[in-house]
Design an enzyme around this catalytic site. Structure first.
Site, PDB file in Angstrom:
ATOM      1  N   ASP A 276       0.856  -1.188   0.000  1.00 26.80           N
ATOM      2  CA  ASP A 276       0.000   0.000   0.000  1.00 26.80           C
ATOM      3  C   ASP A 276       0.890   1.235   0.000  1.00 26.80           C
ATOM      4  OD1 ASP A 276      -3.220   0.333   0.604  1.00 26.80           O
ATOM      5  OD2 ASP A 276      -2.062   2.124   1.094  1.00 26.80           O
ATOM      6  N   ASP A 302       4.704   2.346  -3.922  1.00 29.31           N
ATOM      7  CA  ASP A 302       3.792   2.666  -5.015  1.00 29.31           C
ATOM      8  C   ASP A 302       3.617   1.400  -5.845  1.00 29.31           C
ATOM      9  OD1 ASP A 302       2.498   3.509  -7.295  1.00 29.31           O
ATOM     10  OD2 ASP A 302       3.903   5.121  -7.761  1.00 29.31           O
ATOM     11  N   ASP A 321      -8.157  -5.116  -4.550  1.00 25.71           N
ATOM     12  CA  ASP A 321      -9.330  -4.373  -4.075  1.00 25.71           C
ATOM     13  C   ASP A 321      -9.084  -2.913  -4.428  1.00 25.71           C
ATOM     14  OD1 ASP A 321     -11.525  -3.393  -2.791  1.00 25.71           O
ATOM     15  OD2 ASP A 321     -10.933  -3.993  -0.778  1.00 25.71           O
ATOM     16  N   CYS A 374     -16.215  -1.917  -4.371  1.00 26.53           N
ATOM     17  CA  CYS A 374     -17.466  -1.723  -3.628  1.00 26.53           C
ATOM     18  C   CYS A 374     -18.335  -0.747  -4.418  1.00 26.53           C
ATOM     19  CB  CYS A 374     -17.218  -1.247  -2.199  1.00 26.53           C
ATOM     20  SG  CYS A 374     -16.222   0.241  -2.040  1.00 26.53           S
TER      21      CYS A 374
END
Length: 430
Positions: A276, A302, A321, A374
């Site tokens: 992350d 990155d 995700d 999502c």
């Protein structure tokens, strides 16, 4: 114990809304406005309520201001009026106390000359609320508290159940728990909840939904790692993964690690790497791994600069995700429906396509990439997958489920009583 004063709730919620209007997220706004721990629950509830209903309370305020529009307002006065209208709808038993407190707040401030206008607007709304609501709620956008472009898109994408979906998005999100079965069985944790009068229901072998939300820290044995707060839709990541002991897993955009820790609790012997670009999120991930008794290598990097973090060994599985509009979780992140525009969908799709193209070469032949959003919108779900298949010839899109919501490119879990909305797609490298 004394209750938080109505004056404090109105003032502090208006200050929070001012920050939201300046572009801050609601959690960020709540963190920078000085609010005591005692005041926070009431202010948070009022703030979420007004932002959830923002287009409607704006429409009510506009309808009451046929005159007085030319008078000089402050952002605080505008926000205070919106909070007041929201409170009047939520707490009809104390309507006149709310009006009196708002007028008193306005009189004390540097916008005292607007106290008469505030009184007239709010009392007029109380007198004419029923007829005004009947007129305003003819608009689907105002009825469901969604931008107009959302209504158009939901009708197109979900023609059979768009109204039910829109009504669901108007409600409050469920509080779902994931029981760490490495430390305790579901039944034993349920017995603990029962003994402490936490009303709940079990919805699968490791998931519980509380009837009423509570603070995370208030959950029994939370610090001991017996349980995590995670939306049930997010927990479904384990149902769609095909892993075996010894597999090397990359969580390519791990955030604070909710999906990664769910996987590590469910599968033995997984060698996990989590990447992350945000150090704060990785700090929270490391804390979660420690609390839950799990292991993974957390890398601050990155994702697109592959040479800076990848050692050259291919992964057996990848979870991606991706950042998205958050349209499936707007009950939880209520600002998302107001601060994201329709044109942002294609911008997100471009980022998502680039992320897919970056990690696909890192996957072994026969390996699985699970793509997750999502989002409820096609641009962020199927468009990036189509772009990947056009760029690489070795992509096979697996059929995840025959259940309702399953599509050629993946499965869409619509928001419901137990979960937010998610899209999952499983890709195999041929």
């Amino acid at each position: 114990m004394s209750l938080v004063s109505l004056n404090d709730v109105l003032c502090l919620s208006a200050r929070v809304l001012c920050e939201v209007m300046r572009g801050r997220s609601l959690p960020n706004a709540l963190s920078i406005v000085p609010i005591s721990n005692f005041q926070l629950p009431a202010v948070r509830f009022a703030s979420y309520d007004v932002v959830r209903n923002l287009n409607y309370v704006e429409a009510v305020l506009s309808s009451r201001l046929i005159s007085g529009r030319g008078r000089k307002w402050t952002p605080f006065f505008h926000s205070l009026m919106l909070v007041a209208i929201s409170k009047l709808d939520a707490d009809t038993d104390h309507a006149y106390a709310i009006v009196d407190q708002v007028v008193a707040i306005v009189k004390r401030g540097r916008h005292g000359y607007l106290s008469g206008l505030a009184n007239a607007v709010l009392r007029g709304y109380l007198r004419e609320r029923e007829s005004l609501q009947e007129r305003l709620l003819k608009s689907d956008s105002l009825r469901y508290r969604l931008p107009e472009w959302w209504i158009v898109r939901l009708r197109e994408l979900y023609p059979d159940n768009w109204e039910e979906l829109a009504q669901t998005l108007l409600g409050h999100p469920p509080m779902s728990l994931r029981v760490n079965r490495r430390k305790i069985s579901l039944q034993k944790y349920r017995d603990i909840l029962d003994s402490l009068t936490f009303y709940h229901r079990a919805i699968n072998p490791s998931a519980i939904v509380l009837n009423s939300p509570c603070s995370q820290s208030g959950l029994p044995y939370y610090e001991e790692g017996y349980v995590s707060v995670q939306d049930f839709g997010a927990q479904q990541v384990t149902a769609f993964m095909n892993l075996k002991e010894g597999d090397c897993l990359l969580d390519a955009c791990c955030g604070s690690g909710g999906k990664l820790t769910a996987i590590l609790e469910s599968f033995d012997g997984i060698v996990a790497t989590a990447v992350d670009s945000c150090s704060d999120r990785l700090f929270r991930l490391r804390g979660e791994l420690s609390r839950l008794g799990l292991e993974a290598t957390a890398v601050h990097a990155d994702l697109f600069d592959v040479s800076s973090w990848w050692d050259g060994r291919l992964f057996d599985a990848i979870v991606l995700d991706v950042p998205c509009s958050g349209s499936g979780s707007v009950r939880r992140h209520v600002c998302a429906k107001w601060n994201k525009k329709e044109e942002d969908l294609l911008n997100f799709a471009g980022i998502q396509s680039n992320m897919l193209a970056t990690v696909w070469p890192l996957l072994k032949r026969g390996g699985q990439l699970l793509y997750v959003t999502c989002s409820l919108f096609e641009e962020e779900n199927t468009f990036p997958l189509k772009a990947l298949t056009e760029r690489f010839t070795d992509v096979f899109v697996a059929c995840l489920s025959e259940q309702q919501g399953s599509r050629r490119w993946g499965v869409c879990l619509c928001p419901g009583p137990y979960s937010d909305g998610f899209f999952y797609a499983s890709l195999t490298k041929k």
